[in-house]
Each structure stands twice: as C-alpha cells, then as structure tokens.
Design a protein around this motif. Structure first.
Motif, PDB file in Angstrom:
ATOM      1  N   ASP A   1       0.495   1.984  10.101  1.00  0.00           N
ATOM      2  CA  ASP A   1      -0.037   3.272  10.549  1.00  0.00           C
ATOM      3  C   ASP A   1      -1.560   3.188  10.682  1.00  0.00           C
ATOM      4  O   ASP A   1      -2.156   2.120  10.470  1.00  0.00           O
ATOM      5  N   ILE A   2      -2.209   4.295  11.037  1.00  0.00           N
ATOM      6  CA  ILE A   2      -3.662   4.266  11.297  1.00  0.00           C
ATOM      7  C   ILE A   2      -4.462   3.938  10.052  1.00  0.00           C
ATOM      8  O   ILE A   2      -5.631   3.556  10.130  1.00  0.00           O
ATOM      9  N   ASN A   3      -3.824   4.058   8.868  1.00  0.00           N
ATOM     10  CA  ASN A   3      -4.508   3.738   7.615  1.00  0.00           C
ATOM     11  C   ASN A   3      -4.205   2.326   7.132  1.00  0.00           C
ATOM     12  O   ASN A   3      -4.588   1.945   6.032  1.00  0.00           O
ATOM     13  N   GLY A   4      -3.495   1.576   7.959  1.00  0.00           N
ATOM     14  CA  GLY A   4      -3.163   0.199   7.577  1.00  0.00           C
ATOM     15  C   GLY A   4      -2.037   0.108   6.574  1.00  0.00           C
ATOM     16  O   GLY A   4      -1.874  -0.930   5.915  1.00  0.00           O
TER      17      GLY A   4
ATOM     18  N   ALA B   1       0.828  -1.211   0.000  1.00  0.00           N
ATOM     19  CA  ALA B   1       0.000   0.000   0.000  1.00  0.00           C
ATOM     20  C   ALA B   1       0.858   1.254   0.000  1.00  0.00           C
ATOM     21  O   ALA B   1       0.473   2.287  -0.556  1.00  0.00           O
ATOM     22  N   ILE B   2       2.028   1.166   0.627  1.00  0.00           N
ATOM     23  CA  ILE B   2       2.908   2.332   0.705  1.00  0.00           C
ATOM     24  C   ILE B   2       4.009   2.273  -0.348  1.00  0.00           C
ATOM     25  O   ILE B   2       4.583   3.286  -0.752  1.00  0.00           O
ATOM     26  N   SER B   3       4.314   1.057  -0.829  1.00  0.00           N
ATOM     27  CA  SER B   3       5.391   0.875  -1.806  1.00  0.00           C
ATOM     28  C   SER B   3       4.971  -0.191  -2.818  1.00  0.00           C
ATOM     29  O   SER B   3       5.410  -1.340  -2.750  1.00  0.00           O
ATOM     30  N   PRO B   4       4.125   0.179  -3.789  1.00  0.00           N
ATOM     31  CA  PRO B   4       3.585  -0.809  -4.724  1.00  0.00           C
ATOM     32  C   PRO B   4       4.629  -1.501  -5.586  1.00  0.00           C
ATOM     33  O   PRO B   4       4.388  -2.592  -6.098  1.00  0.00           O
ATOM     34  N   GLU B   5       5.807  -0.894  -5.760  1.00  0.00           N
ATOM     35  CA  GLU B   5       6.843  -1.488  -6.599  1.00  0.00           C
ATOM     36  C   GLU B   5       7.907  -2.201  -5.760  1.00  0.00           C
ATOM     37  O   GLU B   5       9.017  -2.457  -6.231  1.00  0.00           O
ATOM     38  N   VAL B   6       7.573  -2.528  -4.515  1.00  0.00           N
ATOM     39  CA  VAL B   6       8.536  -3.196  -3.645  1.00  0.00           C
ATOM     40  C   VAL B   6       8.999  -4.502  -4.282  1.00  0.00           C
ATOM     41  O   VAL B   6       8.224  -5.210  -4.922  1.00  0.00           O
ATOM     42  N   ASP B   7      10.273  -4.809  -4.127  1.00  0.00           N
ATOM     43  CA  ASP B   7      10.827  -6.031  -4.677  1.00  0.00           C
ATOM     44  C   ASP B   7      10.166  -7.241  -4.021  1.00  0.00           C
ATOM     45  O   ASP B   7      10.082  -7.338  -2.798  1.00  0.00           O
TER      46      ASP B   7
END
Length: 368
Positions: free
Chosen positions: A47-50, A20-26
């Motif tokens: 975080d509070i937004n999951g 959700a925070i890093s869609p291109e994560v390896d």
C-alpha cells in the motif's frame, strides 16, 4: 527509479511489508512466499505506506500452470445478492477491484513494478496469506510443487485430492471437538505483553491443572527450531506465563499434526537442560506432543462420557469434519469398539420395517 520488486531488494522489501502489517506472521509462510516470489518472478504491490503485499490472482494461476481464469472460475463465489466474493475456503483476503480502487492499484503496480496492467475493468487481488493459501491448492504438477515446498499446508487425503488447512482452521476443529468433551482447554487466552507495553499476546490454548499450568502452541506444519526460538526467545512466552501464573509449575507444549524436526527437538532438550538457569526460581518444562495424541485424549473423554448408542454417529462426524486434527488410528479404534459392541450385544442393529404385503398372499386373501 528503484523498483520495489527488483531482484536485489524484493525479498527484503516483501518481508518488511508483510511484517509491518502482521508482525506475528508465521516465519515459514514468509520464507516460502519470498522464495516462490523470487523463483516464479511474481509481482506484488504494497500500500502507499509500504505495508502489506497484494498479488494479482491471475498471475498466480499462471504460475501454477493453470488458466489465468482458474482463481476466478474456481475460488470466487456468488452470494444471494449476486455479488462476487472470494471463497472462504482460502485463508487471508481476496478483493475484486473496480473503479477508483482499481485505478489506484494500477498506479501503485506500475510505480512498484515498472509494468502497466493495461486497460482492464476489474481485477482480483489477494493479500499475502490469500496468495499463499491459493498457491498450495490444486492437483496440477506445479501446484504439487508448491505443496511440497509449503510446509504450512496440512495434507489430507479426500476423494483422491489433496486438501490443505492452516492454523486458524485447525484450531477451529480442535475448539469444536473439545466442546463435546469435559476436557478443560481454554482457547485464545489473552495476556498483557510486559516486554512491549501497550500490547498483548495470545496463547492458543491453556489447561489449568492443580499442580501445573499447561500452555499449548499450535502449529499446522512440522515444528522447526525457528518456530521454537520465535516462541520462547522472541515472544518470551514462558516468562509471560510465569508472570501470569506466579508460583505455579509451567509446562509449555508445542503441538502439530505434522510432527517435529530434529533441530527443534534438540533445541527443546537444550532448553530443558538449562531451564534452571534460563528461568531461575521457577519450575519450567518445554515439550512437544503430536496433535493426534491430544485429540485422541479428547475423543476418549467424549466416548467415556456419552452413551454407546451415539458412538457410531460420532465416528461419522470425526471422519467428515475432523480429518485434519484427528488421526486415522483414533477413528479405527473407535470403529473397532463399535464393531465389538455389536458382536457382544451392547449395540443392537435396528430391524428394518417391512410394510410390503407379498403379492401371492394378497391374491389368496382376495380369492377367499
């Protein structure tokens, strides 16, 4: 209350929070971190937004069979202003929480893990990439176990210790090395992502030649079939290249200092066999080249375009600053070339200046 880190949903939640925070994560980092989180029963907090995943760094120290203070003692630096900051030697972001930030984190930690952190005045936490980077550092037996699992980490022998790097650091070395040469690589080439309007992608580096456009995808670990599929199928990098460079031949090149596994090699062969069907009306080739072969080409270019007197100092720089990207074979060849140049007289060792007057001669002169 369902705990976010309960065994039944931890891996799924962790992947979702990170993506959700890093869609291109390896993908390999994600899979390995999930596996370590499960087997070592590591606790994390979103975080509070999951979104995102933060780990308590002292917990990771303990998981590595080290003192709880290992991260604080060895991976925290003091700035000139006296402020403690997380070492830049680790990827990702480390944070020292105090006051309201600590209170909020403690609340989330208890809600998501069902455990209280108790009364503490400060706490070091790290995001998922920082946690991953820390886990693969060190020489303890447990740390070595993390290293063996961590295919993303590049192992480099230095003073009998194992050091590690990730793709941004590897690319930084490559960018600096190319800067000394005449090789026409252009790094971090941004393109519009027509498959996801309003977003963009970045190619690691591109080489524009008269007859072909070469696009490079850099990986720090052994290239896997999943890596290739994520790049070609999910991200559609070849289709984007054909849009960016119409009527041009495209060669999409995967590169890594750690080689390629047989599944990835087989998949690339299948892509090339079906290239006309997959990419109609276009000339496309997919390949893999060891990063050391690319850097050897760059080094040779530098040597060919610089005076031989500079080669010794350049070799020293390669040994000290480009250990993750330049192969030992390349350095050995350069060393042999320098040795041969001394033998043939192309290079001449500077004579040492001797300003010392022999004592006996000095006394003789005074007596006269």
């Amino acid at each position: 209350m369902t705990l976010i880190n309960s065994p039944l949903n931890s891996a799924t939640k962790l992947k979702s929070a990170i993506e959700a925070i890093s869609p291109e994560v390896d993908s390999s980092i994600l899979d390995e971190l999930c596996e370590w989180t499960r087997t070592k029963n590591l606790k994390w907090v979103s975080d509070i937004n999951g979104k995102n995943a933060y780990y308590v760094m002292s917990d990771l120290s303990i998981a590595k069979n080290l003192n709880a203070s290992d991260y604080r003692d060895n991976w925290v630096e003091v700035t000139t202003s006296g402020k403690n900051v997380s070492s830049e030697r680790l990827a990702g972001k480390g944070l020292k929480l105090e006051g309201d930030k600590l209170a909020n984190f403690k609340k989330l930690y208890e809600q998501q893990n069902g455990i209280s952190l108790g009364r503490i005045n400060s706490l070091w936490v790290g995001n998922f990439l920082h946690a991953y980077s820390y886990l693969v550092q060190g020489s303890s037996q447990v740390a070595k176990g993390f290293q063996e699992l961590g295919a993303k980490a590049i192992e480099v022998a230095s003073t009998n210790e194992i050091q590690h790097t990730v793709e941004p650091e590897l690319q930084k070395q490559l960018i600096e090395l190319v800067a000394y040469s005449n090789v026409g690589f252009k790094f971090e080439v941004a393109i519009l992502d027509s498959f996801n309007p309003g977003s963009h992608r970045r190619w690691d580096f591109v080489e524009r030649l008269p007859r072909v456009i070469k696009i490079y995808e850099l990986k720090a670990r052994t290239l896997s079939e999943q890596d290739v599929k994520a790049t070609l199928v999910d991200k559609k990098y070849v289709e984007l290249a054909l849009e960016k460079y119409p009527n041009k031949s495209i060669e999409f090149i995967f590169t890594s200092p750690k080689g390629i596994n047989w599944e990835a090699k087989s998949y690339i062969e299948e892509v090339n066999e079906n290239a006309k069907k997959l990419y109609p009306n276009a000339k496309v080739k997919v390949s893999f080249i060891d990063l050391q072969s690319i850097t050897e080409r760059v080094v040779n270019n530098i040597i060919d375009n610089s005076p031989i007197e500079s080669h010794f100092f350049f070799m020293k720089k390669l040994r000290e600053e480009f250990t993750a990207s330049v192969g030992q074979r390349t350095i050995t060849k350069l060393n042999d070339s320098i040795a041969e140049a001394y033998k043939t007289g192309r290079l001449i060792k500077k004579a040492k200046t001797n300003n010392v007057v022999p004592i006996l001669k000095l006394k003789s002169a005074q007596a006269a």
